[in-house]
Design an enzyme around this catalytic site. Structure first.
Site, short mmCIF file in Angstrom:
data_model
loop_
_atom_site.label_atom_id
_atom_site.label_comp_id
_atom_site.label_asym_id
_atom_site.label_seq_id
_atom_site.Cartn_x
_atom_site.Cartn_y
_atom_site.Cartn_z
CB SER A 1 -3.73 -0.18 -3.02
OG SER A 1 -2.40 0.22 -3.19
CB SER B 1 0.32 1.82 -3.33
OG SER B 1 0.58 0.74 -2.47
CE LYS C 1 -0.24 -2.28 -5.03
NZ LYS C 1 0.30 -1.53 -3.89
#
Length: 365
Positions: free
Chosen positions: A201, A144, A147
């Site tokens: 997240s 993640s 992101k």
């Protein structure tokens, strides 16, 4: 004749009496020896028992330096020989040394700061000086951390952040099966989706942002890779906006470039360091928390943060922070254990502060 007979009988009686006396004397001597041996054995046993009790009492009286280790050694001293007790004490110390390094202020190897993450990089924010690196050019999955790039590409398109977007079945994670409290049909603003993607997240929020990009998801992923190229991230590749796929890969050096670039986006700085928020979705209030516990720590001054995890990538963390009065980017990838990346970050901060207080410059590893 009778006189002679009496003399013979008298002599026999005397001899018999002497024999009996000798046998009795011998028996008495044997009994005496046996009694003395038994007494010695009892005395020796009593002495051993007293010694063991004394050792146990001494062990009980000692202050406990570590709860589990000291308890084990104290119990051993009651029943084991001194040599065995010493061995168990040494084993306890070895066991403690395997646990304690995560709490030690400066854990060093060969004169350098050492971290446990598989890949690591500490670099000045302007990219001019590398303070520490470990496998920093190895290509690995980044989970993640993806992101951060997703947020930059969304904001580069200058969308209406107050526009509503809808979570659909296309946003459900069928690859890893990760959970989400954003149910299919949930409606939220693009701004809230961006906040949840960066702070906690939220995978469905990130995917929905990409789907609502001009040209849809394929155009969004292409824009992510173009952005990476423009930032000089030569060993980076993206295939989705969430990081759930292990095909999203990069290096610690490339990610440091990405974090330094993302720091110029005020919303990314704000959203990624927000400690928590209450989001109203379909009439329900949902509490969300930042996945990086350090953003709430008074010992840290963090300007940008993002965590990541999938099995292939391990635990990951990237941050922009001011440490020892200098802005740095910290990248920690492929960490084992729930708290390893946090422990590494704290070791880095204490190491930098220690070096700064000594008046020396950090030595690149």
């Amino acid at each position: 004749m009778r006189m002679m007979l009496r003399a013979v009988l008298l002599m026999g009686a005397l001899v018999g009496t002497g024999a009996v006396s000798m046998e009795a004397a011998q028996a008495a001597e044997k009994a005496k020896s046996k009694t003395q041996a038994t007494s010695k054995e009892k005395a020796s046993s009593t002495a051993r028992t007293s010694s063991a009790k004394g050792a146990a009492q001494t062990s009980k009286a000692r202050p406990k330096s570590s709860a589990s280790g000291s308890t084990r050694v104290a119990k051993a001293s009651k029943t084991a020989s001194p040599a065995k007790a010493r061995r168990e004490t040494a084993d306890s110390r070895k066991s403690a040394s395997r646990v304690l390094p995560s709490d030690v202020d400066l854990w060093q190897e060969s004169g350098h700061l050492a971290v446990r993450s598989g890949s690591a990089l500490v670099i000045s924010q302007d990219g001019g000086e590398t303070l520490y690196e470990k496998n920093a050019r190895v290509v690995v999955p980044i989970a993640s951390i993806t992101k951060v790039m997703t947020a930059m590409v969304v904001l580069d398109s200058m969308p209406n952040l107050q526009e509503s977007i809808t979570i659909t079945d296309d946003d459900v994670d069928y690859l890893k099966g990760s959970r989400s409290r954003l149910r299919v049909g949930a409606v939220l603003t693009r701004e809230m989706a961006l906040l949840l993607a960066l702070m906690s997240s939220e995978n469905r929020a990130a995917n929905a942002l990409a789907r609502h990009y001009p040209g849809g998801l394929p155009a969004f992923v292409a824009a992510m890779n173009r952005k990476a190229t423009s930032l000089g991230m030569a060993r980076t590749h993206f295939e989705d906006p969430t990081g759930l796929t292990s095909h999203n890969v990069s290096t610690a050096h490339d990610l440091a470039r990405m974090v330094a670039a993302a720091y110029h986006y005020p919303l990314i700085r704000e959203f990624s360091t927000t400690s928590g928020v209450t989001a109203e979705v379909k009439g329900r209030e949902l509490e969300y928390r930042n996945t990086n516990q350090l953003v709430k720590s008074p010992t840290w001054e963090i300007g940008l943060s993002k965590t990541g995890y999938i099995q292939e990538a391990g635990k990951c963390l990237v941050m922009q922070a001011r440490v020892a009065d200098r802005p740095v980017v910290i990248v920690l990838l492929d960490s084992d254990g729930k708290q390893t990346r946090i422990g590494d970050a704290n070791r880095i901060r204490r190491w930098m502060e220690s070096v700064a207080s000594s008046g020396k410059q950090p030595t690149p590893a």
